[in-house]
Design an enzyme around this catalytic site. Sequence first.
Site, PDB file in Angstrom:
ATOM      1  N   ASP A  11     -23.168 -46.105  19.660  1.00  0.00           N
ATOM      2  CA  ASP A  11     -21.676 -45.692  19.894  1.00  0.00           C
ATOM      3  C   ASP A  11     -21.352 -45.614  21.449  1.00  0.00           C
ATOM      4  OD1 ASP A  11     -21.114 -45.635  17.225  1.00  0.00           O
ATOM      5  OD2 ASP A  11     -21.266 -43.584  17.001  1.00  0.00           O
ATOM      6  N   ASP A 130     -13.710 -47.433   8.345  1.00  0.00           N
ATOM      7  CA  ASP A 130     -14.028 -45.999   8.602  1.00  0.00           C
ATOM      8  C   ASP A 130     -12.963 -45.379   7.577  1.00  0.00           C
ATOM      9  OD1 ASP A 130     -15.716 -46.321  10.820  1.00  0.00           O
ATOM     10  OD2 ASP A 130     -13.914 -46.497  12.263  1.00  0.00           O
TER      11      ASP A 130
END
Length: 252
Positions: A11, A130
Amino acid sequence: MLAKRIIPCLDVQGGETVKGTCFVNLRSAGDPVELGRLYSEQGADELVFLDITASHEGRKTFTSVVRRVAAAVNIPFTVGGGVNELGDVERLLAAGADKVSLNSAALREPRLIDEISTRFGAQVCVLAIDARQEADGHWQCYINGGRVPVGRDLFDWAHEAQERGAGEILFTSMNHDGVKTGFANDALAALSASLSIPVIASGGAGAMSHFRDAFSVGRADAALAASVFHFGEIAIPALKEYLRKENINVRI
């Protein structure tokens, strides 16, 4: 039986790798190029790179960092963040990506999945979802790095994405992200049972047994993790040896 895959996730924010808990409280985890090289050498099956603020900030993925990571690894490399059109896919593939991950843009314009699959092949198109399990028990999808709920159901959206030509589903449980208590195995098992394309588990890894359970209980095809790898809590070679002893088919 196809081997189960272990996938470290970078990330990236502002050119450095970060990791948080439930998508907030981010802390630095190191240089993405060096981490990518390390994981490639350790035997990771693939690598995922997510520019986690690109969509929220309304910009494109940092191509220069992608190019540097791609040059350092020799495993399949998926890149996501700020992908809004076919030109973004072309740019990232030219920078060294093997696959491109879509999330926010696909929820806003689902036909983008069809276009990418038709132009580049389903194997290039990874749909990242998500989702958070809300108080009523249903799983709702979010965009912009988990900031904005969109009212779409996880299972309905995953099925639509498959029909449109997505090659894989990367499902991150926002409830489990960074908590290290295990993956969302019930939701994973339901996803895997309802889809014919591979499902990648994300969110919740804290112990080697969590990976085993994602494969044996959640029926996932791959398991993705970040902090347990970045901060040296689990080494990929040791994880694969453990999984092999637990009768999980992995590449050693």
